[in-house]
Design a protein around this motif. Structure first.
Motif, mmCIF file in Angstrom:
data_model
loop_
_atom_site.group_PDB
_atom_site.id
_atom_site.type_symbol
_atom_site.label_atom_id
_atom_site.label_comp_id
_atom_site.label_asym_id
_atom_site.label_seq_id
_atom_site.Cartn_x
_atom_site.Cartn_y
_atom_site.Cartn_z
ATOM 1 N N MET B 19 11.572 10.258 67.554
ATOM 2 C CA MET B 19 12.902 10.536 67.013
ATOM 3 C C MET B 19 13.826 11.113 68.094
ATOM 4 O O MET B 19 15.008 10.792 68.130
ATOM 5 N N ARG B 20 13.254 11.909 68.957
ATOM 6 C CA ARG B 20 14.075 12.493 70.033
ATOM 7 C C ARG B 20 14.472 11.460 71.077
ATOM 8 O O ARG B 20 15.376 11.712 71.883
ATOM 9 N N SER B 21 13.777 10.331 71.084
ATOM 10 C CA SER B 21 14.231 9.254 71.973
ATOM 11 C C SER B 21 15.486 8.579 71.409
ATOM 12 O O SER B 21 16.179 7.845 72.102
ATOM 13 N N ILE B 22 15.777 8.861 70.139
ATOM 14 C CA ILE B 22 16.981 8.295 69.502
ATOM 15 C C ILE B 22 18.129 9.299 69.506
ATOM 16 O O ILE B 22 19.260 8.962 69.816
ATOM 17 N N ALA B 23 17.820 10.544 69.137
ATOM 18 C CA ALA B 23 18.875 11.573 69.091
ATOM 19 C C ALA B 23 18.257 12.954 69.305
ATOM 20 O O ALA B 23 17.062 13.145 69.063
ATOM 21 N N ASP B 24 19.061 13.893 69.755
ATOM 22 C CA ASP B 24 18.587 15.267 69.917
ATOM 23 C C ASP B 24 18.236 15.861 68.566
ATOM 24 O O ASP B 24 19.039 15.795 67.637
ATOM 25 N N ILE B 134 19.856 9.324 63.517
ATOM 26 C CA ILE B 134 18.562 8.642 63.579
ATOM 27 C C ILE B 134 18.439 7.593 62.476
ATOM 28 O O ILE B 134 18.049 6.448 62.727
ATOM 29 N N ASN B 135 18.813 7.973 61.267
ATOM 30 C CA ASN B 135 18.723 7.019 60.157
ATOM 31 C C ASN B 135 19.646 5.831 60.359
ATOM 32 O O ASN B 135 19.268 4.691 60.086
#
Lengths: 200, 200
Positions: B19-24, B134-135
């Motif tokens: 998930m952190r690869s998508i957003a902080d 993320i969603n």
DNA sequence: GAAATTCATTAACATAGGTTAAGATTATTT
DNA sequence: AAATAATCTTAACCTATGTTAATGAATTTC
């Protein structure tokens, strides 16, 4: 052809009524959004976008019919979808990926739409929860629609897909060429004609 | 089988890294989300959900392989997709529509996942912008993936779809039965065997 | 490790849909 | 309205994929 849109144009009222059927949109948000949309018309045969172009805009169809299609290296056309009134239209994948479109989007009839630059649309819609709800719902609806189409292409034969098409796009059958319907079903016009003759 | 998940379990670390690869994701949000996920295991042959059941949960695959498939009235299976590590899995349409699933989701190997009640997931993820980003990104990625699958089913013949499958799911070819691959391609195992023999 | 079961391959035949081409309709142009 | 062009239908034949069945290979069970 560009025409400014105001909150009390007929076209914007139609847009807003549709969005308000999904979520409450306060008046000031409605006004902000109105500023990014312009009213445009496409004559029959004109394109909203062509493959190879980078999409910058999204549209909302007031009236008319659009066809989204791919063209392969052999020159065969494959109709991905038709879009009719009260639907958003965009080369969505390409817009998200910031890539050139693989899709052509062509007017099959004279078509009236509201068009907004995607960046402006994102700017406004990120500013209030109502647009986020609307975007979320529209993304969900798109996923559901695609899932249905995907399973039909996987599971159903051409005759069944044709019957489903008649349900999904009531009235379109009489309005557009069989060639377009056939290319939506993934078959040839000849094959569609055969299927139709067997159903009678 | 349920096991509590904490922010420092290996499984949750894998989830969070993805998930952190998508957003902080701030630490306190990570902790909140950890509370709604439980670690579960599915043995080969067990189901994440069956058609007819109302889905309540979403999963994140740590390891293993899941197969999502439809069953028609004749008893034929159609594989909609495979899911492997670092992917979210759910009977997504049914979850959104709050309807019984039309999909079966079955483990093709022993599979390890994090599972959360969808309501809890929504509650947490509506509480912070990071989850919304993320969603949004995951919904977009899903749409792009579906668009690709849809156009392949519409435009490509079985041989081309097979080659695309090999690219899309590297390594899966050797791990799962040809029957499953064939049903993903929309052909019979016999036909797949023919295609494979022609490619050699 | 033999027997039984499941899976992949191959072959023979069947069928849905593709291709081409010839009429028959319908729409468009002059 | 006649001429032209575009579209739809029908037919004959072709090809990809489905169906069934036999065989062989791999896996599981005892």
């Amino acid at each position: 052809m560009h025409t400014n849109t105001s909150t009390d144009s007929l076209e914007y009222k139609k847009y807003l009524a549709f969005m308000r059927s999904i979520a409450d949109v306060p008046e000031d948000e409605a006004e902000k959004m109105a500023e990014v949309f312009r009213h445009e018309k496409l004559d029959k045969g004109q394109f909203f976008i062509r493959a190879g172009e980078r999409p910058q805009t999204i549209g909302f169809i007031i009236s008319g019919i659009l066809r989204l299609y791919y063209l392969n290296d052999k020159g065969d056309e494959f109709t991905k979808a038709f879009c009719v009134e009260n639907e958003m239209v965009a080369a969505y994948s390409a817009l998200l990926l910031e890539e050139p479109s693989r899709l052509f989007i062509e007017a099959l009839e004279d078509t009236s739409l509201l068009v907004a630059p995607y960046e402006s649309y994102k700017r406004i819609s990120s500013g209030h929860i109502c647009w986020q709800i609307i975007n979320q719902k529209m993304a969900e609806a798109l996923i559901i629609k695609k899932e249905k189409r995907e399973s039909a292409l996987l599971m159903d034969d051409a005759a069944k897909r044709y019957l489903q098409f008649l349900e999904d796009y009531p009235g379109l059958e009489g309005k557009v060429k069989q060639y377009y319907i056939a290319s939506y079903l993934g078959i040839t016009p000849v094959s569609l004609s055969r299927i139709r003759s067997k159903l009678k």
